[in-house]
Structure formats: structure tokens, C-alpha cells
Design an enzyme around this catalytic site. Sequence first.
Site, PDB file in Angstrom:
ATOM      1  CG  ASN A 112     -32.396  28.150  21.640  1.00  0.00           C
ATOM      2  OD1 ASN A 112     -32.566  29.119  21.387  1.00  0.00           O
ATOM      3  ND2 ASN A 112     -31.513  27.402  21.896  1.00  0.00           N
ATOM      4  CG  HIS A 114     -26.236  26.613  21.508  1.00  0.00           C
ATOM      5  ND1 HIS A 114     -26.628  27.049  22.710  1.00  0.00           N
ATOM      6  CD2 HIS A 114     -24.912  26.104  21.515  1.00  0.00           C
ATOM      7  CE1 HIS A 114     -25.191  26.559  23.546  1.00  0.00           C
ATOM      8  NE2 HIS A 114     -24.754  25.932  22.897  1.00  0.00           N
ATOM      9  CD  GLU A 148     -30.221  15.752  24.849  1.00  0.00           C
ATOM     10  OE1 GLU A 148     -29.180  15.373  24.738  1.00  0.00           O
ATOM     11  OE2 GLU A 148     -31.233  14.786  24.088  1.00  0.00           O
ATOM     12  CG  LEU A 149     -29.869  23.039  28.287  1.00  0.00           C
ATOM     13  CD1 LEU A 149     -30.796  24.201  27.984  1.00  0.00           C
ATOM     14  CD2 LEU A 149     -28.966  23.591  29.441  1.00  0.00           C
TER      15      LEU A 149
END
Length: 221
Positions: A112, A114, A148-149
Site C-alpha cells: 500500500n 500512504h 493493522e490499518l
Amino acid sequence: MTTPGKAGLAILISGRGSNMQAFIDACASGQLHAGISIVISNNPQAPGLQRAADAGIATCCVDHREYGSREAFDQALVDCLADYRVDLVILAGFMRILTPVFITTFCGRLLNIHPSLLPLYPGLHTHRRALEAGDEEAGVTVHFVTQELDGGPPVLQARVPIIPGDTPDSLAARVMLREHIIYPMAASWHLQGRLRLEGKSAYLDEAPIPANGVQYREDTS
Ligand code: GRF
């Protein structure tokens, strides 16, 4: 589109897909020895879906509103991806929280991006929060996805200065230029077998990656 012998990427989006475009460009230029097997969006209106289709890439919409639970939605994503070659899953502005149904299926093959200097500012409105905190710099982090986000181990991080008069939009634009560099770079490490997740730690060339990720510089490769 995948070619025999080349790795296959799956890219999940919810919006405009500028990071997806960076992957399209990186595959076309040969920076990434890979093809994009499929682009999936949870949002039928995502402009990135059309962008991908225009580039000749297979697309699929899995609309989260049609599923009774996050797990059922995630299973539909897994089912969709089962039809394609997927060596690495790239979350690129995908605005759904994933459950173990998806995350365990692609554990170690799921990245991802972020838009903050993780572990600072997980969640939303990262640039506004950095400005409100009076930070002197902001940035972006590519990380492995775990349960975990925004909390999986960072892989690669780029910093940009905050300039007097910055707004969330001006800062986002400056950070975005870095996003489009570091995300394909981190993916290329993975596809070359240089990057791996073991437990809760990330390794590059068998060396543990520092807690904030490798710090991007002009000569990082
Ligand atoms: C980017 O800022 C990325 O860091 C975040 O979502 C945004 C997606 O933008 N995860 P785009 O759709 O790739 O243009």
C-alpha cells in the site's frame, strides 16, 4: 495485460488512479518487468477504471455495496483475482479496509502507499494534520499491508519540505510527485526478489529495513 514470463500485478483503486498510471508507465518503459493483469475498483465511478481500460488493461468493478459484510466483499475480490496471474497486489488509493480474508491470501505480496511519514498520521487527512501540527516536512510511505490499518512494516519513504503558505492541496501535489517515483520502485524490489516480509519485519537484500522504511534519495535504486 500480462505476457508469458513476466510477473503479473493486480492494482486495486477507488479513485482517479494516478499511482496506477505510474505503474502503467513503469511497465511500458521496462522499469518494471511486469504486466498489469487486472485493475479492480470497488467504486464503479472511479475515473481510474476508464483510464485502465483505455490502456488496454482488464478491469473489474467489485462494488462493496453489494456485499453484506467486509469478509464477503473481500472474498469476492479474492475470487476475481483467482482468474489472473497475480504476483503482487498494489493498493493504489483503495479506500476500503481489508479483512484477513484478503490480507492472509496475499500476505507478503500486498503493498500500500500512504501519504504520510508513517508511523505519523495513519488514516485520513494526512496533509491537513501535518500542517496543523506545524511539521516542517511531510511525505509518503510504501508499506506491506498487515492486519493493522496503515501499520504494516514500511518499505520506502520519501520526504518533502513543508513550505510557508502550503495548503493541504499544494502539499498533496508535492508529495504526489514522490509517490509516483517510490511506489513502482518498491514494487520492482519485490518483483526482483529483493524485498520480503517475514513476520512483522520487512527485509531488503536480506537486511532488515529500518522502522521508517528505506529513506528515498535521488540515487536510491
Ligand atoms: C494517494 O495519495 C495515495 O497515497 C493514497 O491515495 C491517493 C490515491 O491517489 N493512498 P491516486 O488515485 O493514485 O491518484
